[in-house]
Write a protein that holds these residues in place. Structure first.
Motif, PDB file in Angstrom:
ATOM      1  N   MET A   1     -11.408 -19.132 -25.255  1.00 36.33           N
ATOM      2  CA  MET A   1     -11.414 -18.114 -24.212  1.00 36.33           C
ATOM      3  C   MET A   1     -11.864 -18.794 -22.926  1.00 36.33           C
ATOM      4  O   MET A   1     -13.007 -19.208 -22.807  1.00 36.33           O
ATOM      5  N   HIS A   2     -10.941 -18.915 -21.997  1.00 36.22           N
ATOM      6  CA  HIS A   2     -11.221 -19.606 -20.747  1.00 36.22           C
ATOM      7  C   HIS A   2     -11.182 -18.616 -19.588  1.00 36.22           C
ATOM      8  O   HIS A   2     -10.207 -17.884 -19.431  1.00 36.22           O
ATOM      9  N   TYR A   3     -12.254 -18.623 -18.800  1.00 40.48           N
ATOM     10  CA  TYR A   3     -12.303 -17.814 -17.592  1.00 40.48           C
ATOM     11  C   TYR A   3     -13.369 -18.392 -16.680  1.00 40.48           C
ATOM     12  O   TYR A   3     -14.292 -19.063 -17.137  1.00 40.48           O
ATOM     13  N   SER A   4     -13.227 -18.162 -15.403  1.00 37.84           N
ATOM     14  CA  SER A   4     -14.256 -18.626 -14.474  1.00 37.84           C
ATOM     15  C   SER A   4     -15.036 -17.449 -13.914  1.00 37.84           C
ATOM     16  O   SER A   4     -16.214 -17.580 -13.609  1.00 37.84           O
ATOM     17  N   LYS A   5     -14.381 -16.308 -13.801  1.00 39.52           N
ATOM     18  CA  LYS A   5     -15.044 -15.097 -13.308  1.00 39.52           C
ATOM     19  C   LYS A   5     -14.599 -13.904 -14.136  1.00 39.52           C
ATOM     20  O   LYS A   5     -13.472 -13.877 -14.629  1.00 39.52           O
ATOM     21  N   LEU A   6     -15.479 -12.937 -14.272  1.00 41.09           N
ATOM     22  CA  LEU A   6     -15.168 -11.734 -15.039  1.00 41.09           C
ATOM     23  C   LEU A   6     -15.693 -10.521 -14.283  1.00 41.09           C
ATOM     24  O   LEU A   6     -16.862 -10.489 -13.888  1.00 41.09           O
ATOM     25  N   ARG A   7     -14.820  -9.555 -14.067  1.00 37.26           N
ATOM     26  CA  ARG A   7     -15.226  -8.301 -13.410  1.00 37.26           C
ATOM     27  C   ARG A   7     -15.449  -7.245 -14.470  1.00 37.26           C
ATOM     28  O   ARG A   7     -14.667  -7.123 -15.409  1.00 37.26           O
ATOM     29  N   ILE A   8     -16.526  -6.476 -14.294  1.00 35.31           N
ATOM     30  CA  ILE A   8     -16.836  -5.393 -15.222  1.00 35.31           C
ATOM     31  C   ILE A   8     -16.524  -4.062 -14.554  1.00 35.31           C
ATOM     32  O   ILE A   8     -16.172  -4.008 -13.381  1.00 35.31           O
ATOM     33  N   SER A   9     -16.694  -2.988 -15.291  1.00 30.71           N
ATOM     34  CA  SER A   9     -16.346  -1.657 -14.781  1.00 30.71           C
ATOM     35  C   SER A   9     -17.372  -1.147 -13.764  1.00 30.71           C
ATOM     36  O   SER A   9     -18.513  -1.602 -13.713  1.00 30.71           O
ATOM     37  N   VAL A  10     -16.940  -0.208 -12.974  1.00 27.21           N
ATOM     38  CA  VAL A  10     -17.814   0.447 -11.994  1.00 27.21           C
ATOM     39  C   VAL A  10     -18.949   1.160 -12.721  1.00 27.21           C
ATOM     40  O   VAL A  10     -20.110   1.097 -12.292  1.00 27.21           O
ATOM     41  N   ASP A  11     -18.629   1.819 -13.821  1.00 30.32           N
ATOM     42  CA  ASP A  11     -19.633   2.541 -14.599  1.00 30.32           C
ATOM     43  C   ASP A  11     -20.699   1.588 -15.138  1.00 30.32           C
ATOM     44  O   ASP A  11     -21.899   1.856 -15.035  1.00 30.32           O
ATOM     45  N   ALA A  12     -20.274   0.457 -15.693  1.00 31.55           N
ATOM     46  CA  ALA A  12     -21.223  -0.528 -16.217  1.00 31.55           C
ATOM     47  C   ALA A  12     -22.071  -1.110 -15.088  1.00 31.55           C
ATOM     48  O   ALA A  12     -23.275  -1.322 -15.246  1.00 31.55           O
ATOM     49  N   THR A  13     -21.469  -1.337 -13.935  1.00 29.61           N
ATOM     50  CA  THR A  13     -22.207  -1.853 -12.779  1.00 29.61           C
ATOM     51  C   THR A  13     -23.304  -0.886 -12.365  1.00 29.61           C
ATOM     52  O   THR A  13     -24.446  -1.286 -12.113  1.00 29.61           O
ATOM     53  N   SER A  14     -22.972   0.382 -12.308  1.00 26.80           N
ATOM     54  CA  SER A  14     -23.954   1.409 -11.945  1.00 26.80           C
ATOM     55  C   SER A  14     -25.096   1.475 -12.961  1.00 26.80           C
ATOM     56  O   SER A  14     -26.271   1.533 -12.591  1.00 26.80           O
ATOM     57  N   LYS A  15     -24.741   1.444 -14.232  1.00 28.05           N
ATOM     58  CA  LYS A  15     -25.770   1.494 -15.278  1.00 28.05           C
ATOM     59  C   LYS A  15     -26.620   0.233 -15.283  1.00 28.05           C
ATOM     60  O   LYS A  15     -27.829   0.297 -15.539  1.00 28.05           O
ATOM     61  N   LEU A  16     -26.023  -0.927 -14.989  1.00 28.96           N
ATOM     62  CA  LEU A  16     -26.797  -2.164 -14.900  1.00 28.96           C
ATOM     63  C   LEU A  16     -27.809  -2.098 -13.763  1.00 28.96           C
ATOM     64  O   LEU A  16     -28.939  -2.564 -13.898  1.00 28.96           O
ATOM     65  N   ARG A  17     -27.402  -1.532 -12.647  1.00 27.28           N
ATOM     66  CA  ARG A  17     -28.305  -1.375 -11.508  1.00 27.28           C
ATOM     67  C   ARG A  17     -29.508  -0.524 -11.912  1.00 27.28           C
ATOM     68  O   ARG A  17     -30.657  -0.863 -11.621  1.00 27.28           O
ATOM     69  N   SER A  18     -29.241   0.565 -12.598  1.00 30.15           N
ATOM     70  CA  SER A  18     -30.310   1.441 -13.054  1.00 30.15           C
ATOM     71  C   SER A  18     -31.205   0.737 -14.083  1.00 30.15           C
ATOM     72  O   SER A  18     -32.438   0.843 -14.019  1.00 30.15           O
ATOM     73  N   HIS A 101     -19.078  -3.007 -21.440  1.00 33.69           N
ATOM     74  CA  HIS A 101     -19.077  -1.593 -21.057  1.00 33.69           C
ATOM     75  C   HIS A 101     -19.785  -0.740 -22.116  1.00 33.69           C
ATOM     76  O   HIS A 101     -20.674   0.052 -21.801  1.00 33.69           O
ATOM     77  N   ARG A 102     -19.400  -0.912 -23.370  1.00 36.46           N
ATOM     78  CA  ARG A 102     -20.004  -0.127 -24.457  1.00 36.46           C
ATOM     79  C   ARG A 102     -21.481  -0.470 -24.632  1.00 36.46           C
ATOM     80  O   ARG A 102     -22.321   0.414 -24.791  1.00 36.46           O
ATOM     81  N   GLY A 103     -21.802  -1.757 -24.587  1.00 39.14           N
ATOM     82  CA  GLY A 103     -23.187  -2.184 -24.783  1.00 39.14           C
ATOM     83  C   GLY A 103     -24.116  -1.729 -23.669  1.00 39.14           C
ATOM     84  O   GLY A 103     -25.250  -1.318 -23.922  1.00 39.14           O
ATOM     85  N   VAL A 104     -23.636  -1.778 -22.432  1.00 41.56           N
ATOM     86  CA  VAL A 104     -24.449  -1.318 -21.303  1.00 41.56           C
ATOM     87  C   VAL A 104     -24.703   0.184 -21.440  1.00 41.56           C
ATOM     88  O   VAL A 104     -25.805   0.667 -21.174  1.00 41.56           O
ATOM     89  N   GLY A 105     -23.695   0.918 -21.882  1.00 39.53           N
ATOM     90  CA  GLY A 105     -23.873   2.352 -22.119  1.00 39.53           C
ATOM     91  C   GLY A 105     -24.943   2.618 -23.162  1.00 39.53           C
ATOM     92  O   GLY A 105     -25.790   3.504 -23.002  1.00 39.53           O
ATOM     93  N   THR A 106     -24.932   1.834 -24.231  1.00 43.99           N
ATOM     94  CA  THR A 106     -25.936   1.983 -25.288  1.00 43.99           C
ATOM     95  C   THR A 106     -27.319   1.620 -24.762  1.00 43.99           C
ATOM     96  O   THR A 106     -28.291   2.340 -24.997  1.00 43.99           O
ATOM     97  N   LEU A 107     -27.418   0.496 -24.050  1.00 41.26           N
ATOM     98  CA  LEU A 107     -28.717   0.080 -23.504  1.00 41.26           C
ATOM     99  C   LEU A 107     -29.265   1.084 -22.502  1.00 41.26           C
ATOM    100  O   LEU A 107     -30.476   1.307 -22.444  1.00 41.26           O
ATOM    101  N   SER A 108     -28.386   1.691 -21.713  1.00 40.70           N
ATOM    102  CA  SER A 108     -28.855   2.636 -20.695  1.00 40.70           C
ATOM    103  C   SER A 108     -29.492   3.871 -21.332  1.00 40.70           C
ATOM    104  O   SER A 108     -30.347   4.510 -20.727  1.00 40.70           O
ATOM    105  N   VAL A 109     -29.097   4.178 -22.560  1.00 34.69           N
ATOM    106  CA  VAL A 109     -29.704   5.299 -23.280  1.00 34.69           C
ATOM    107  C   VAL A 109     -31.000   4.862 -23.962  1.00 34.69           C
ATOM    108  O   VAL A 109     -31.991   5.580 -23.956  1.00 34.69           O
TER     109      VAL A 109
END
Length: 125
Positions: A1-18, A101-109
């Motif tokens: 799996m090769h990538y240099s950058k990865l964008r996540i969802s807006v919802d996950a970004t918001s929950k990460l901020r919180s 996305h799923r994991g951030v949702g779980t952690l936010s709870v």
């Protein structure tokens, strides 16, 4: 799996901020915990792939020196149902975003304070 950058969802970004405000843990470390939490729940199955309109992470920032380990665990969980059909890089990156996305949702709870993060991490770690 090769990538240099990865964008996540807006919802996950918001929950990460919180989560960062509540726990004091940086988003890249929270994403690592989110990936592992989601992988423990099993494959994503038919879940829809989240959008790519949120935060962007460099590959090394996201997984550190454990990039190959995260990729292997992701492949192991996601391909266990049908090992004869390996996923290509694009599909694996979509699944990685889905697990974040799923994991951030779980952690936010589950994580309302730094002490809650300690309860999530197994004692053997």
């Amino acid at each position: 799996m090769h990538y240099s950058k990865l964008r996540i969802s807006v919802d996950a970004t918001s929950k990460l901020r919180s989560l960062r405000q509540r726990t004091g843990i940086t988003p890249n470390l929270l994403c690592r915990m989110a990936i592992m939490t989601s992988l423990e729940e099993g494959p994503l199955g038919g879940a829809s792939i989240p959008d790519e309109n949120g935060s962007e992470f460099n590959a090394y920032t996201l997984t550190g020196e454990y990039g190959a380990l995260f990729a292997a665990l992701l492949r192991w969980v996601e391909e266990s149902a049908s090992p004869e059909v390996p996923l290509n890089d694009d599909e694996l990156l979509d699944r990685l975003r889905g697990h974040i996305h799923r994991g951030v949702g779980t952690l936010s709870v589950r994580a309302k304070s730094p002490a809650d993060i300690l309860r999530i991490i197994p004692i053997a770690a």
